[in-house]
Design a protein around this motif. Structure first.
Motif, PDB file in Angstrom:
ATOM      1  N   MET A   1      22.997  -2.840 -21.446  1.00  0.00           N
ATOM      2  CA  MET A   1      22.632  -1.437 -21.237  1.00  0.00           C
ATOM      3  C   MET A   1      22.086  -1.246 -19.823  1.00  0.00           C
ATOM      4  O   MET A   1      21.370  -2.111 -19.308  1.00  0.00           O
ATOM      5  CB  MET A   1      21.612  -0.992 -22.289  1.00  0.00           C
ATOM      6  N   SER A   2      22.398  -0.115 -19.203  1.00  0.00           N
ATOM      7  CA  SER A   2      21.913   0.111 -17.838  1.00  0.00           C
ATOM      8  C   SER A   2      20.449   0.541 -17.825  1.00  0.00           C
ATOM      9  O   SER A   2      19.764   0.360 -16.818  1.00  0.00           O
ATOM     10  CB  SER A   2      22.789   1.137 -17.110  1.00  0.00           C
ATOM     11  N   VAL A   3      19.959   1.112 -18.925  1.00  0.00           N
ATOM     12  CA  VAL A   3      18.530   1.434 -18.975  1.00  0.00           C
ATOM     13  C   VAL A   3      17.751   0.171 -19.291  1.00  0.00           C
ATOM     14  O   VAL A   3      18.295  -0.790 -19.833  1.00  0.00           O
ATOM     15  CB  VAL A   3      18.194   2.525 -20.032  1.00  0.00           C
ATOM     16  N   ARG A   4      16.475   0.176 -18.907  1.00  0.00           N
ATOM     17  CA  ARG A   4      15.568  -0.895 -19.315  1.00  0.00           C
ATOM     18  C   ARG A   4      14.625  -0.347 -20.375  1.00  0.00           C
ATOM     19  O   ARG A   4      14.221   0.816 -20.282  1.00  0.00           O
ATOM     20  CB  ARG A   4      14.798  -1.424 -18.107  1.00  0.00           C
ATOM     21  N   THR A   5      14.290  -1.165 -21.357  1.00  0.00           N
ATOM     22  CA  THR A   5      13.543  -0.687 -22.524  1.00  0.00           C
ATOM     23  C   THR A   5      12.398  -1.616 -22.877  1.00  0.00           C
ATOM     24  O   THR A   5      12.526  -2.847 -22.766  1.00  0.00           O
ATOM     25  CB  THR A   5      14.506  -0.596 -23.737  1.00  0.00           C
ATOM     26  N   VAL A   6      11.279  -1.009 -23.286  1.00  0.00           N
ATOM     27  CA  VAL A   6      10.189  -1.765 -23.902  1.00  0.00           C
ATOM     28  C   VAL A   6       9.751  -0.961 -25.128  1.00  0.00           C
ATOM     29  O   VAL A   6       9.851   0.269 -25.130  1.00  0.00           O
ATOM     30  CB  VAL A   6       9.026  -2.028 -22.907  1.00  0.00           C
ATOM     31  N   CYS A   7       9.311  -1.654 -26.161  1.00  0.00           N
ATOM     32  CA  CYS A   7       9.003  -0.996 -27.435  1.00  0.00           C
ATOM     33  C   CYS A   7       7.554  -1.212 -27.834  1.00  0.00           C
ATOM     34  O   CYS A   7       6.937  -2.216 -27.469  1.00  0.00           O
ATOM     35  CB  CYS A   7       9.874  -1.567 -28.558  1.00  0.00           C
TER      36      CYS A   7
END
Ligand code: MD3
Ligand code: FE
Length: 206
Positions: A47-53
């Motif tokens: 995915m081109s977005v970066r994510t943290v949860c």
């Protein structure tokens, strides 16, 4: 304003102070315990977005308590002040102080090139609303329908400070972010560049 039944856009909903506080908090969450990362999809795509949860960790296509696909650490808890912000957004969107109790936040960072293809959010076992908060560069947000990835859809420009609540018949609609408008955000309130989006969710898991 309601762009579809249950889909309510609240432009300029966050104060500048709230936006700054959220950016500061996101900077810390991006570092750990689970670092913000590009999610790798089961077929190898990145995915081109970066994510943290927070609360629960999203991996395609399930929620876990530990980030097995990153570093195995338990995810940080969802702070009560962030859940409160979600409750206020739902109340402002629907005019009812509904018992909204999100247990998860997904925080996405978009650089100037990042996008998100049309998808449905259906890894949650709940039809409670999703609250979206945008900070930083503006983006083109595409809100579709529940039947197909394609038309008809409605394009909306999301700006820093906008909230959006997706509930009722809109909860399982296709949606995506075809582009970010680099340089449109104010680095004094948002990230130095790029766009942050926080979504609050009820997973229905325990
Ligand atoms: C409509 N994020 O994380 S927020 C996602 O800007 C996601 O990062 C986008 O789609 C972003 O899954 C869009 C708006 C949004 C979020 C969840 C929804 C719209 C939604 C769930 C159901 C319907
Ligand atoms: Fe989504």
């Amino acid at each position: 304003r309601e762009i579809a039944p249950g889909a309510v856009h609240l432009p300029g909903w966050l104060t500048l102070g709230e936006q700054r506080r959220l950016v500061e908090a996101c900077r810390a969450w991006a570092k750990g315990p689970v670092p913000m990362r590009h999610t790798v999809l089961p077929r190898g795509g990145v995915m081109s977005v970066r994510t943290v949860c927070l609360g629960w960790h999203w991996q395609p296509y399930r929620y876990t308590r530990t980030a097995d696909d990153v570093n195995g650490e338990p995810v940080a808890p969802l702070p009560e002040w962030l859940a409160d912000l979600g409750r206020r957004a739902v109340a402002d969107a629907y005019g009812a102080a509904d018992a909204y109790d999100p247990d998860t936040a997904l925080i996405n960072f978009y650089d100037g090139q990042a996008k998100m293809g049309m998808h449905q959010d259906k890894d949650e076992e709940s039809d409670a609303p999703v609250v979206s908060l945008s900070i930083g560069d503006a983006c083109l947000f595409r809100f579709g329908n529940t039947e197909t990835r394609g038309r008809p859809y409605t394009d909306v420009r999301l700006e820093s400070g906008d909230a959006f609540v997706f509930g009722g018949p809109s909860r399982f609609a296709y949606h995506g972010v075809p582009k970010v408008y680099p340089g449109t955000g104010d680095p004094a309130t948002g990230p130095a560049s790029g766009r942050l989006n926080l979504t609050l969710r009820v997973t229905g898991l325990r």
